[in-house]
Design a protein around this motif. Structure first.
Motif, PDB file in Angstrom:
ATOM      1  N   THR A  30       0.871  -1.162   0.000  1.00  0.00           N
ATOM      2  CA  THR A  30       0.000   0.000   0.000  1.00  0.00           C
ATOM      3  C   THR A  30       0.910   1.214   0.000  1.00  0.00           C
ATOM      4  O   THR A  30       2.005   1.180   0.589  1.00  0.00           O
ATOM      5  N   MET A  31       0.490   2.289  -0.626  1.00  0.00           N
ATOM      6  CA  MET A  31       1.378   3.444  -0.759  1.00  0.00           C
ATOM      7  C   MET A  31       0.581   4.723  -0.921  1.00  0.00           C
ATOM      8  O   MET A  31      -0.609   4.704  -1.252  1.00  0.00           O
ATOM      9  N   MET A  32       1.260   5.843  -0.664  1.00  0.00           N
ATOM     10  CA  MET A  32       0.717   7.156  -0.982  1.00  0.00           C
ATOM     11  C   MET A  32       1.472   7.682  -2.189  1.00  0.00           C
ATOM     12  O   MET A  32       2.697   7.585  -2.258  1.00  0.00           O
ATOM     13  N   VAL A  33       0.725   8.238  -3.139  1.00  0.00           N
ATOM     14  CA  VAL A  33       1.298   8.681  -4.409  1.00  0.00           C
ATOM     15  C   VAL A  33       0.993  10.162  -4.597  1.00  0.00           C
ATOM     16  O   VAL A  33      -0.142  10.603  -4.356  1.00  0.00           O
ATOM     17  N   TRP A  34       1.978  10.930  -5.002  1.00  0.00           N
ATOM     18  CA  TRP A  34       1.750  12.325  -5.362  1.00  0.00           C
ATOM     19  C   TRP A  34       2.706  12.708  -6.489  1.00  0.00           C
ATOM     20  O   TRP A  34       3.596  11.951  -6.859  1.00  0.00           O
ATOM     21  N   LYS A  35       2.490  13.903  -7.023  1.00  0.00           N
ATOM     22  CA  LYS A  35       3.186  14.306  -8.241  1.00  0.00           C
ATOM     23  C   LYS A  35       3.771  15.702  -8.074  1.00  0.00           C
ATOM     24  O   LYS A  35       3.136  16.587  -7.500  1.00  0.00           O
ATOM     25  N   SER A  36       4.976  15.876  -8.568  1.00  0.00           N
ATOM     26  CA  SER A  36       5.579  17.212  -8.653  1.00  0.00           C
ATOM     27  C   SER A  36       5.604  17.608 -10.126  1.00  0.00           C
ATOM     28  O   SER A  36       5.037  16.926 -10.983  1.00  0.00           O
ATOM     29  N   ALA A  37       6.280  18.689 -10.418  1.00  0.00           N
ATOM     30  CA  ALA A  37       6.337  19.147 -11.808  1.00  0.00           C
ATOM     31  C   ALA A  37       7.084  18.171 -12.704  1.00  0.00           C
ATOM     32  O   ALA A  37       6.815  18.095 -13.913  1.00  0.00           O
ATOM     33  N   ASP A  38       8.004  17.395 -12.129  1.00  0.00           N
ATOM     34  CA  ASP A  38       8.839  16.544 -12.980  1.00  0.00           C
ATOM     35  C   ASP A  38       8.962  15.093 -12.517  1.00  0.00           C
ATOM     36  O   ASP A  38       9.765  14.335 -13.051  1.00  0.00           O
ATOM     37  N   ALA A  39       8.173  14.673 -11.520  1.00  0.00           N
ATOM     38  CA  ALA A  39       8.284  13.290 -11.035  1.00  0.00           C
ATOM     39  C   ALA A  39       7.005  12.881 -10.322  1.00  0.00           C
ATOM     40  O   ALA A  39       6.204  13.722  -9.891  1.00  0.00           O
ATOM     41  N   ILE A  40       6.821  11.577 -10.233  1.00  0.00           N
ATOM     42  CA  ILE A  40       5.758  10.986  -9.425  1.00  0.00           C
ATOM     43  C   ILE A  40       6.439  10.265  -8.275  1.00  0.00           C
ATOM     44  O   ILE A  40       7.438   9.557  -8.473  1.00  0.00           O
ATOM     45  N   PHE A  41       5.904  10.433  -7.063  1.00  0.00           N
ATOM     46  CA  PHE A  41       6.513   9.838  -5.878  1.00  0.00           C
ATOM     47  C   PHE A  41       5.589   8.789  -5.284  1.00  0.00           C
ATOM     48  O   PHE A  41       4.370   8.957  -5.247  1.00  0.00           O
ATOM     49  N   LEU A  42       6.202   7.699  -4.806  1.00  0.00           N
ATOM     50  CA  LEU A  42       5.473   6.601  -4.190  1.00  0.00           C
ATOM     51  C   LEU A  42       6.100   6.328  -2.828  1.00  0.00           C
ATOM     52  O   LEU A  42       7.267   5.948  -2.737  1.00  0.00           O
ATOM     53  N   GLN A  43       5.323   6.521  -1.769  1.00  0.00           N
ATOM     54  CA  GLN A  43       5.812   6.319  -0.406  1.00  0.00           C
ATOM     55  C   GLN A  43       5.210   5.049   0.171  1.00  0.00           C
ATOM     56  O   GLN A  43       4.002   4.848   0.126  1.00  0.00           O
ATOM     57  N   LEU A  44       6.061   4.193   0.729  1.00  0.00           N
ATOM     58  CA  LEU A  44       5.636   2.912   1.276  1.00  0.00           C
ATOM     59  C   LEU A  44       6.651   2.495   2.331  1.00  0.00           C
ATOM     60  O   LEU A  44       7.715   3.126   2.463  1.00  0.00           O
ATOM     61  N   PRO A  45       6.369   1.469   3.133  1.00  0.00           N
ATOM     62  CA  PRO A  45       7.325   1.069   4.171  1.00  0.00           C
ATOM     63  C   PRO A  45       8.707   0.789   3.604  1.00  0.00           C
ATOM     64  O   PRO A  45       8.851   0.114   2.579  1.00  0.00           O
ATOM     65  N   ARG A  46       9.695   1.282   4.273  1.00  0.00           N
ATOM     66  CA  ARG A  46      11.066   1.153   3.766  1.00  0.00           C
ATOM     67  C   ARG A  46      11.507  -0.310   3.733  1.00  0.00           C
ATOM     68  O   ARG A  46      12.322  -0.696   2.890  1.00  0.00           O
ATOM     69  N   GLU A  47      10.968  -1.141   4.620  1.00  0.00           N
ATOM     70  CA  GLU A  47      11.392  -2.534   4.667  1.00  0.00           C
ATOM     71  C   GLU A  47      10.994  -3.305   3.405  1.00  0.00           C
ATOM     72  O   GLU A  47      11.612  -4.313   3.077  1.00  0.00           O
ATOM     73  N   ILE A  48       9.955  -2.857   2.707  1.00  0.00           N
ATOM     74  CA  ILE A  48       9.536  -3.557   1.493  1.00  0.00           C
ATOM     75  C   ILE A  48       9.820  -2.763   0.230  1.00  0.00           C
ATOM     76  O   ILE A  48       9.663  -3.290  -0.884  1.00  0.00           O
ATOM     77  N   GLN A  49      10.254  -1.521   0.367  1.00  0.00           N
ATOM     78  CA  GLN A  49      10.435  -0.664  -0.804  1.00  0.00           C
ATOM     79  C   GLN A  49      11.408  -1.230  -1.833  1.00  0.00           C
ATOM     80  O   GLN A  49      11.106  -1.253  -3.034  1.00  0.00           O
TER      81      GLN A  49
END
Length: 350
Positions: free
Chosen positions: A92-111
């Motif tokens: 499961t993750m949180m997704v957001w966007k900047s002007a030049d990239a898309i970011f996906l945040q999720l637990p570091r242990e499984i990233q």
């Protein structure tokens, strides 16, 4: 200190932060002071971050995740899941966007493993995934004092859940409230975080990641971790109610099974908050109904200790509650789970 270190972790150590003994250390507290329930700032080093760049990045992720990425704007964040072909959540993750990239945040242990699996399917797409977990610091700020504390960098913070504000100081995301406690994530550079920290802690008490995860549980916001990968179809942990699944978008791994779970009859498993008078409770631990001692009726999704109790999110067969059964940890005569109520409404498909 752990053998794995970064300038940000070194800085937190110098500020009195106690770090876990792990290859991916997290802050477990400051100066042996008890974690506050509100008005705190917590370094979220337990979370990993991926960036996706390139002309085809949005389209590639759109075809892999449970939510719409192609129509994601820069002023909003979204939850999304990454499933196996059998519809079971790998992340499961949180997704957001900047002007030049898309970011996906999720637990570091499984990233790392999730990134490696996604990378396998890029093929000819013009997209690139990168691990930016050490390049971007995540700070969790919670409580009525958070808005004033953030004002020097974000004078107009987002006012609704998953609203996003971008500024020279980084990105600010409003998270769902937890028991009416407002919450924000500030994503910024390690240098900016170190510069801002002394000013933040004049207003907010420094805290470990546990304080933040307790608020996640109070907000009934689940997170798939290593111990629970491939255990849940999204609806089992209320993910579609939280906006993490778009049933109108195109195909993605497991889409047929996720859709079938949604539309073929009443959902038989759901996630609820609970409190148990026990410690050492971990995600993946089985729970049992008093009416059936032979087999588990569900499992712990997330758990955080608070004193002698543990607050958890638990996935259950809904039928056991309809039968009036009590729910117990580990066995039918194990510690009793006090089942709570969700802060949002469950709407089953009709």
């Amino acid at each position: 200190m752990s053998a794995t270190t970064t300038p940000w972790l070194d800085f937190l150590d110098a500020q009195g932060g106690r770090l876990s003994a792990s290859t991916t250390p997290e802050v477990i507290g400051f100066h042996d002071v008890a974690a506050p329930a509100s008005n705190f700032v917590a370094p979220l080093t337990h979370l990993g971050l991926m960036s996706a760049t390139g002309d085809d990045a949005a389209g590639f992720l759109h075809n892999q995740l449970t939510n719409d990425v192609e129509k994601l704007g820069t002023a909003e964040a979204r939850l999304a899941g990454y499933c196996t072909p059998k519809g079971r959540l790998l992340a499961t993750m949180m997704v957001w966007k900047s002007a030049d990239a898309i970011f996906l945040q999720l637990p570091r242990e499984i990233q790392p493993a999730v990134q490696k699996r996604l990378q396998m399917f890029i093929m000819r797409a013009k997209a690139r995934l990168a691990d930016v977990s050490d390049a971007v610091v995540a700070l969790g700020l919670a409580g009525p004092a958070a808005v004033a504390a953030l004002a020097p960098w974000f004078p107009a913070p987002p006012s609704t859940a998953y609203g996003v504000a971008h500024a020279d100081a980084g990105t600010l995301i409003r998270l769902p409230d937890a028991d009416e406690i407002s919450r924000f994530q500030w994503l910024t550079s390690p240098e900016q975080a170190q510069q801002a920290w002394p000013q933040l802690v004049q207003t907010l008490q420094p805290a470990g990641a546990q304080a933040w995860r307790l608020l996640d549980i109070r907000a009934a916001m689940p997170m798939v971790v290593q111990a629970t990968q491939e255990q849940f179809v999204p609806q089992m942990i209320n993910y579609e109610v939280l906006g993490g699944v778009n049933f109108r978008k195109g195909c993605y791994p497991g889409q047929e099974i996720v859709a079938r779970s949604q539309y073929l009859g009443k959902l038989k498993r759901r996630m609820l908050p609970a409190v148990v008078n026990a410690t050492g409770v971990t995600p993946g631990a089985e729970v049992y109904a008093s009416t059936d001692t032979a087999q588990p009726c569900g499992q712990i999704v997330n758990a955080e200790a608070s004193g002698d109790q543990t607050h958890c999110l638990v996935e259950l067969k809904t039928a056991v509650l309809d039968e009036g059964a009590t729910i117990h940890l580990g066995s039918a005569d194990g510690p009793l789970l006090q089942i709570g109520t969700l802060p949002y409404a469950l709407i089953d498909p009709t």
